[in-house]
Write an enzyme that holds these catalytic residues in place. Structure first.
Site, short mmCIF file in Angstrom:
data_model
loop_
_atom_site.label_atom_id
_atom_site.label_comp_id
_atom_site.label_asym_id
_atom_site.label_seq_id
_atom_site.Cartn_x
_atom_site.Cartn_y
_atom_site.Cartn_z
N PHE A 167 -21.61 -4.65 7.65
CA PHE A 167 -21.28 -3.22 7.62
C PHE A 167 -20.09 -3.01 6.70
O PHE A 167 -19.04 -3.61 6.89
CB PHE A 167 -21.00 -2.67 9.02
N GLU A 186 -27.90 7.37 -4.07
CA GLU A 186 -27.59 7.03 -2.68
C GLU A 186 -26.54 5.92 -2.66
O GLU A 186 -26.41 5.15 -3.61
CB GLU A 186 -28.91 6.59 -1.99
N ASP A 187 -25.78 5.87 -1.58
CA ASP A 187 -24.76 4.82 -1.47
C ASP A 187 -25.39 3.49 -1.06
O ASP A 187 -25.18 2.46 -1.72
CB ASP A 187 -23.62 5.22 -0.53
N ASP A 242 -30.64 0.86 3.14
CA ASP A 242 -30.50 -0.05 4.29
C ASP A 242 -31.89 -0.25 4.92
O ASP A 242 -32.69 -1.01 4.41
CB ASP A 242 -29.49 0.58 5.24
P1 IMP Z 1 -31.20 3.87 5.90
O1 IMP Z 1 -31.91 5.14 6.17
O2 IMP Z 1 -31.21 2.93 7.05
O3 IMP Z 1 -31.61 3.20 4.61
O4 IMP Z 1 -29.68 4.24 5.86
C1 IMP Z 1 -29.03 4.63 4.76
C2 IMP Z 1 -27.71 5.20 5.18
O5 IMP Z 1 -27.11 4.49 6.27
C3 IMP Z 1 -26.73 5.05 4.06
O6 IMP Z 1 -26.83 6.12 3.17
C4 IMP Z 1 -25.42 5.04 4.78
O7 IMP Z 1 -24.98 6.35 4.98
C5 IMP Z 1 -25.73 4.41 6.11
N1 IMP Z 1 -25.33 2.99 6.10
C6 IMP Z 1 -26.13 1.91 6.11
N2 IMP Z 1 -25.43 0.78 6.08
C7 IMP Z 1 -24.14 1.16 6.02
C8 IMP Z 1 -22.90 0.42 5.94
O8 IMP Z 1 -22.84 -0.83 5.88
N3 IMP Z 1 -21.78 1.17 5.89
C9 IMP Z 1 -21.78 2.53 5.91
N4 IMP Z 1 -22.90 3.25 6.00
C10 IMP Z 1 -24.07 2.56 6.04
MG MG Z 2 -25.59 7.76 3.01
#
Ligand code: IMP
Ligand code: MG
Length: 182
Positions: A155, A102-103, A106
């Site tokens: 972000f 995963e990238d 969050d």
């Molecule tokens: P989570 O489900 O909230 O953990 O979100 C994960 C996904 O949100 C990541 O795989 C990203 O695609 C997106 N995301 C969260 N923070 C960022 C950011 O700072 N920049 C770009 N995408 C983000």
């Molecule tokens: Mg993502």
């Protein structure tokens, strides 16, 4: 110290720092595999760049699969809270060593959901590699097994990460400028 910029954007993590850390992560994952096979599951689209680099830093018999999920409404900088699978796994993962790639970890909603549905298939092992971790944003109780960089609540864009589908091809991880029209 002067801030490094690329195309006018402030660089948070440079391509050199990414390359060095990805190499270290690959070595660690290789050690942990102890010669076993691996299925790397990339979370589209953001993790595609990280997965291609990380996979070449792993010295193991690896195959690839991809899932696509949506957890952000288009153009938003905050999570919608809902996770929707847009593209599921191509192959069953039962009995396999699976590494979700995963990238960003969050709020944790995406990875907690993927972990839950993948575990229902009874893989031999299930681990998570994330390039970035934003621990301060966590809603779901979930940690990655391999973390590239822990970052504050900012972000970021580049190296696969987008804002409204743009900026994924920036070679460095940059800060999203405030009040940017999408
Ligand atoms: P989570 O489900 O909230 O953990 O979100 C994960 C996904 O949100 C990541 O795989 C990203 O695609 C997106 N995301 C969260 N923070 C960022 C950011 O700072 N920049 C770009 N995408 C983000
Ligand atoms: Mg993502």
């Amino acid at each position: 110290m002067a801030t490094t910029t690329f195309r006018g954007l402030e660089v948070l993590i440079s391509r050199q720092q990414i390359a060095e850390r990805v190499a270290e992560m690959g070595e660690q994952i290789t050690r942990d595999l102890k010669g076993e096979k691996l299925v790397m599951v990339g979370v589209l689209k953001g993790a595609a760049f990280f997965l291609t680099d990380l996979s070449r830093a792993i010295d193991a018999d690896a195959t690839f699969d991809f899932v696509a999920v949506k957890s952000y409404p288009k153009g938003s900088q905050t999570s919608s809270g809902a996770v929707q699978v847009i593209k599921d796994l191509d192959e069953p993962i039962e009995g396999k060593n699976v590494l979700i790639v995963e990238d960003i970890l969050d709020t944790g909603l995406t990875l907690a959901y993927l972990r839950k549905i993948f575990l229902q298939q009874h893989p031999k092992s299930l681990r998570i590699a994330t390039l970035l971790d934003k621990p301060s944003r966590r809603i779901e109780k979930i940690e990655a097994d391999y973390v590239g960089f822990s970052v504050p609540n900012l972000f970021v864009i580049g190296y696969g990460m987008d804002f409204a589908e743009r900026y994924r091809n920036l070679p460095d991880i940059c800060l999203m400028p405030p009040d940017q029209p999408s």
